[in-house]
Design a protein around this motif. Structure first.
Motif, PDB file in Angstrom:
ATOM      1  N   VAL A 199       0.865  -1.175   0.000  1.00 34.00           N
ATOM      2  CA  VAL A 199       0.000   0.000   0.000  1.00 34.00           C
ATOM      3  C   VAL A 199       0.907   1.232   0.000  1.00 34.00           C
ATOM      4  O   VAL A 199       1.848   1.308   0.792  1.00 34.00           O
ATOM      5  N   PRO A 200       0.673   2.211  -0.900  1.00 32.08           N
ATOM      6  CA  PRO A 200       1.591   3.355  -0.999  1.00 32.08           C
ATOM      7  C   PRO A 200       1.659   4.191   0.283  1.00 32.08           C
ATOM      8  O   PRO A 200       0.683   4.295   1.021  1.00 32.08           O
ATOM      9  N   LEU A 201       2.849   4.776   0.503  1.00 31.77           N
ATOM     10  CA  LEU A 201       3.037   5.710   1.624  1.00 31.77           C
ATOM     11  C   LEU A 201       2.704   7.125   1.128  1.00 31.77           C
ATOM     12  O   LEU A 201       3.023   7.481  -0.002  1.00 31.77           O
ATOM     13  N   SER A 202       2.113   7.921   1.999  1.00 26.89           N
ATOM     14  CA  SER A 202       1.856   9.326   1.648  1.00 26.89           C
ATOM     15  C   SER A 202       3.175  10.096   1.679  1.00 26.89           C
ATOM     16  O   SER A 202       4.161   9.644   2.274  1.00 26.89           O
ATOM     17  N   ASP A 203       3.192  11.255   1.037  1.00 32.25           N
ATOM     18  CA  ASP A 203       4.390  12.101   1.090  1.00 32.25           C
ATOM     19  C   ASP A 203       4.715  12.491   2.528  1.00 32.25           C
ATOM     20  O   ASP A 203       5.881  12.552   2.921  1.00 32.25           O
ATOM     21  N   GLU A 204       3.657  12.743   3.316  1.00 28.01           N
ATOM     22  CA  GLU A 204       3.855  13.102   4.729  1.00 28.01           C
ATOM     23  C   GLU A 204       4.594  11.988   5.473  1.00 28.01           C
ATOM     24  O   GLU A 204       5.529  12.246   6.233  1.00 28.01           O
ATOM     25  N   MET A 205       4.197  10.722   5.209  1.00 28.33           N
ATOM     26  CA  MET A 205       4.842   9.587   5.870  1.00 28.33           C
ATOM     27  C   MET A 205       6.276   9.401   5.375  1.00 28.33           C
ATOM     28  O   MET A 205       7.185   9.132   6.166  1.00 28.33           O
ATOM     29  N   LYS A 206       6.474   9.545   4.058  1.00 25.09           N
ATOM     30  CA  LYS A 206       7.833   9.394   3.523  1.00 25.09           C
ATOM     31  C   LYS A 206       8.774  10.394   4.176  1.00 25.09           C
ATOM     32  O   LYS A 206       9.891  10.049   4.579  1.00 25.09           O
ATOM     33  N   GLU A 207       8.320  11.620   4.272  1.00 24.37           N
ATOM     34  CA  GLU A 207       9.136  12.677   4.885  1.00 24.37           C
ATOM     35  C   GLU A 207       9.436  12.369   6.348  1.00 24.37           C
ATOM     36  O   GLU A 207      10.575  12.493   6.805  1.00 24.37           O
ATOM     37  N   ALA A 208       8.392  11.948   7.071  1.00 22.27           N
ATOM     38  CA  ALA A 208       8.552  11.699   8.507  1.00 22.27           C
ATOM     39  C   ALA A 208       9.470  10.501   8.761  1.00 22.27           C
ATOM     40  O   ALA A 208      10.288  10.519   9.692  1.00 22.27           O
ATOM     41  N   VAL A 237       4.601   7.634  13.898  1.00 24.92           N
ATOM     42  CA  VAL A 237       3.131   7.732  13.855  1.00 24.92           C
ATOM     43  C   VAL A 237       2.562   8.391  15.116  1.00 24.92           C
ATOM     44  O   VAL A 237       1.761   9.331  15.019  1.00 24.92           O
ATOM     45  N   LEU A 238       2.970   7.931  16.282  1.00 28.48           N
ATOM     46  CA  LEU A 238       2.408   8.522  17.505  1.00 28.48           C
ATOM     47  C   LEU A 238       2.770  10.006  17.651  1.00 28.48           C
ATOM     48  O   LEU A 238       1.899  10.825  17.973  1.00 28.48           O
ATOM     49  N   PRO A 239       4.028  10.407  17.388  1.00 31.45           N
ATOM     50  CA  PRO A 239       4.323  11.850  17.438  1.00 31.45           C
ATOM     51  C   PRO A 239       3.508  12.648  16.401  1.00 31.45           C
ATOM     52  O   PRO A 239       3.057  13.761  16.692  1.00 31.45           O
ATOM     53  N   MET A 240       3.303  12.071  15.207  1.00 32.14           N
ATOM     54  CA  MET A 240       2.494  12.730  14.173  1.00 32.14           C
ATOM     55  C   MET A 240       1.053  12.906  14.651  1.00 32.14           C
ATOM     56  O   MET A 240       0.451  13.978  14.508  1.00 32.14           O
ATOM     57  N   PHE A 241       0.514  11.868  15.256  1.00 34.65           N
ATOM     58  CA  PHE A 241      -0.865  11.939  15.750  1.00 34.65           C
ATOM     59  C   PHE A 241      -0.982  12.950  16.898  1.00 34.65           C
ATOM     60  O   PHE A 241      -1.968  13.683  16.992  1.00 34.65           O
TER      61      PHE A 241
END
Ligand SMILES: [Zn+2]
Length: 612
Positions: A180-189, A235-239
Motif C-alpha cells: 500500500v503506498p506511503l503518503s508524502d507526509e509519511m515518507k518525509e517523517a 506515527v504517535l508523534p504525528m498523531f
C-alpha cells in the motif's frame, strides 16, 4: 403490565449506560495490539511482563474466545468489524472464491494474507468483499487519525478499501510492488526519523525448514523492531501533533511466526511450541508492546489512551499421525514414512469418491499417485475447470466446497470423513440439509450476509494435550500444512486454539478487574467501536456485544452454558459443540467428536440432543 414496565426501565438503564461514553464529545485514543497466535494461558510476569501488567492492572478477560475456524484472517475480520464470519465471509486464510484469482497465482483458492490478493478479491465483490464497515474506516470518517501497522494481511483488513489514501498502512509489503503506498507526509517523517521506506524482511525467522532440516531458531526481531519504531518514533508523534483522537492497530507477527516455523522440535511433539524459539517470539511481541507504552508515557498520551490487547487465536503443536488415512500409506520424497502428507484431506477424499485430483496451485495439473498437491489444496472431478469438490487447505481445520451443491455428493463426503481418525467434528451448510453425525453451520454463526461462497463442509481435525499443567498451553493437533510434526499450527476447535489472550487498560476500562464472562474477538471489535463513539448499521446481524461489564458503571449481564449434540452417525460418532451465552451472543468453547478434541471429554457425548 407490571412486567412490561420493569423491562422498560431496565432497557432505559442499559441505554444510558451505553450512551455515557458515546456522549464524550472527544473520544479517547485507542490502541489495539494483536500478538498473533498468543495462547490465553501462556502469559506470566516472566514470559510476557508488559502483557501481564496490562492484564493484572487493567481488565483480565480470562474467559476469552477466538472465532472458529481459528485462523488469522477470519479473526481479523471479526476484530476489525465486530461481526462473526458468516457476515464477513472470511471463513479462513485460504478460501474458495468461485473465480480464478490472478495475483494469488491463478487459483480458485487464494491465500488471502496478501495485499494484492485482498485488492483482487475486493474488486471481484463490488469493491468490498468484507461487506461490513471496519472500525478504521468509520473512525477516519469521524475525523480521527488512523494507522494499521504489522503483519501483511490482517493489518490491511482494518481499512482495506482505502489503499493508504487516508489510513497509514505499514506491513511486510511496504515499499514493495504490492505494498500500500506511503503518503508524502509519511515518507518525509520516516526519512526524518532515519527509518527506511521499505519494511525489512523476516530473515531467518521465515525459515520453515523441511522433513530433515529444522526450521528457525530466531524470533522476528528485526522486522518488528522497524514496525515498533515506525509506531513510536513517527506515527504517535504525528498523531499527537495533529491534536485529534486516533486509533492505532499494531499486529505483531510474533509469536505466530516463531511458533509456526520453530526449529526446536523437528518431527517430535515435545517441546513443540514450548521451546525457546516460541518463547522468544512471545517476548518479542511483549517488547514491542512495552515500547509503545513507553512512547505513550513520553508523549504525554497515556492518560487519554485505551489499550486493548487481543490475540487472534491460540496455538497448538502439529501431529502428522493417522492409522486410517490412505494418504499416510503412500511414500513421498518429502514426507517421513507413515506421516500424513500435506494435502491428506484432498488425497483421501479423491480416493474415497473415486474422482481425479487436480492441483489448483499448479495450473490444475493432475496430481500423480505418489505426490501431493503443492499447497495442499485440491480440485476433484472429471473437469478441473468445473470441479465437483474443492478442498481449501488451512491447518487445524479445512474447508470443503461443493460448487454444484449436490446433496448426494455431500452425503458421500460426510460418510468418507467419518471414517478417518483425524476428523473431530463436521459442520455442514444448512442449505444442503441435515446429515447424521454433523451439525449445521448456522450453529457456529457461519451463515449470514457473506458475499464470498459459503463452505459446504467445515472439517475440524483432532486435538489433545501432550501433558502439562495448563492443558491449553500444550495442545497438539492434526494439521493439513507444509509444516512438520513438532512445529506449530492453529485453526482447530481445540480449547488450545479457541482460548486467545485478551486484556485491556485505560481511562475507559475498570482497573484490577477479572472478567468472568465470555468474550470474543467480535466483542473486541464492537467494544472498540463503542469506545470511539462509532456506530455502523451493519449489513449482517451476526454481531458481537459491547463488553459492558469491563467498563466503569457498565452493566454486568448474566451468562449461561449450553451444549449442542448431533444425531449419531452409523458408527455412533456425534458432533458436539460446547458454548456459553450472554444475552443473545454465543461463545463457542470447543467442538468435535467427544474424546477427540482438547476440552471435549468423552462424557460430553451424553448431553442433550439439539432441538430437544
Ligand atoms: Zn494468526
Amino acid at each position: 403490565m407490571r412486567r412490561a414496565v420493569t423491562l422498560l426501565s431496565a432497557s432505559i438503564i442499559a441505554l444510558s449506560a451505553g450512551a455515557a461514553s458515546a456522549q464524550n464529545a472527544k473520544p479517547r485514543n485507542l490502541i489495539l495490539f494483536v500478538p498473533d497466535g498468543l495462547r490465553g494461558g501462556i502469559v506470566t510476569p516472566e514470559t510476557a511482563p508488559a502483557m501481564a501488567e496490562i492484564r493484572d492492572k487493567g481488565v483480565n478477560f480470562k474467559n476469552s474466545h477466538s472465532l472458529f475456524p481459528t485462523f488469522t484472517m477470519a479473526n481479523s475480520s471479526a476484530l476489525s468489524t465486530g461481526h462473526y464470519l458468516g457476515d464477513t465471509g472470511t471463513f479462513s486464510n485460504t478460501i474458495y472464491t468461485g473465480y480464478t484469482s490472478t495475483p494469488a497465482g491463478d487459483t480458485v483458492v487464494p491465500f488471502i494474507e496478501n495485499d494484492a490478493v485482498l485488492a483482487d478479491v475486493d474488486d471481484h465483490f463490488n469493491g468490498d468483499y468484507l461487506n461490513e464497515e471496519t472500525i478504521l474506516k468509520m473512525a477516519r470518517g469521524h475525523g480521527l487519525s488512523t494507522a494499521a501497522i504489522g503483519k501483511v494481511g490482517p493489518t490491511l483488513l482494518f481499512d482495506h478499501t482505502d489503499r493508504g489514501r487516508n489510513t497509514i498502512v505499514i506491513d511486510d509489503s511496504t515499499g514493495g510492488k504490492t505494498g500500500v503506498p506511503l503518503s508524502d507526509e509519511m515518507k518525509e517523517a520516516l526519512t526524518k526519523a532515519n527509518l527506511p521506506l521499505v519494511t525489512p524482511g523476516r530473515g531467518d525467522n521465515a525459515k520453515a525448514g523441511d522433513a530433515k532440516t529444522p526450521g528457525t531458531t530466531s524470533a522476528n526481531v528485526a522486522q518488528q523492531a522497524y514496525m515498533a519504531d515506525v509506531a513510536t518514533k513517527v506515527v504517535l508523534p504525528m498523531f499527537k501533533a495533529r491534536n485529534k483522537p486516533f486509533v492505532l492497530v499494531f499486529w505483531s507477527r510474533d509469536p505466530d511466526g516463531s511458533q509456526h516455523n520453530t526449529g526446536d522440535s523437528l518431527n517430535t511433539i515435545t517441546p513443540g511450541i514450548n521451546g525457546p524459539t516460541s518463547m522468544a517470539g512471545i517476548r518479542n511481541a511483549d517488547n514491542n508492546l512495552a515500547q509503545i507504552r513507553k512512547a505513550l508515557d513520553e508523549l504525554g498520551l497515556a492518560a487519554d489512551t485505551n489499550i486493548i490487547v487481543s490475540s487472534d487465536h491460540g496455538f497448538s503443536t502439529i501431529s502428522k499421525e493417522s492409522k486410517t488415512s490412505p494418504s499416510a500409506k503412500i511414500s513421498y520424497d518429502d514426507t517421513p514414512k507413515d506421516f500424513l502428507p500435506m494435502g491428506f484431506l484432498a488425497i483421501d477424499l479423491a480416493k474415497a469418491l473415486n474422482l481425479p485430483l487436480y492441483d489448483p496451485n499448479d495450473k490444475n495439473a493432475r496430481v500423480a499417485d505418489d505426490a501431493h498437491p503443492k499447497a495442499g489444496n485440491g480440485v476433484l472431478g472429471q473437469d478441473p475447470a468445473k470441479p465437483d469438490v474443492v478442498v481449501a487447505t488451512n491447518g487445524g481445520s479445512d474447508l470443503i466446497y461443493l460448487p454444484g451443491r449436490d446433496k448426494k455428493l455431500a452425503d458421500r463426503v460426510v460418510k468418507a470423513l467419518l471414517e478417518q481418525d483425524y476428523v473431530s467434528g463436521l459442520f455442514v451448510d444448512d442449505k444442503l440439509g441435515r446429515f447424521r453425525g454433523t451439525l449445521p453451520m448456522s450453529a457456529l454463526n457461519l451463515k449470514g450476509k457473506a458475499l464470498t461462497p459459503n463452505p459446504s463442509i467445515v472439517v475440524n481435525f483432532r486435538s489433545w494435550s501432550s501433558g502439562c499443567e495448563i492443558a491449553t498451553n500444550c495442545s497438539v493437533q492434526i494439521a493439513d500444512t507444509v509444516l512438520r510434526q513438532g512445529q506449530g499450527m492453529h485453526g482447530s476447535f481445540s480449547r488450545g486454539d479457541t482460548f486467545n489472550f485478551t486484556a485491556a487498560i485505560g481511562p475507559d476500562f475498570k482497573s484490577g478487574y477479572v472478567d468472568p464472562l465470555p468474550v470474543s474477538n467480535a466483542d473486541v471489535g464492537m467494544t472498540a467501536a463503542q469506545l470511539l463513539g462509532l456506530r455502523s448499521p451493519g449489513n449482517g446481524g451476526l454481531m458481537g456485544r459491547v463488553m459492558s461489564e469491563a467498563l466503569p458503571n457498565g452493566i454486568v449481564p448474566k451468562m449461561a452454558e449450553g451444549t449442542m449434540t448431533s444425531k449419531p452417525a452409523a458408527g455412533g460418532l456425534r458432533t458436539v459443540i460446547k458454548f456459553q451465552r450472554v444475552l443473545s451472543t454465543r461463545y463457542f468453547d470447543v467442538a468435535g467428536f467427544p474424546g477427540r478434541t482438547l476440552g471435549l471429554d468423552a462424557s460430553d457425548a451424553k448431553q442433550k440432543t439439539a432441538g430437544k
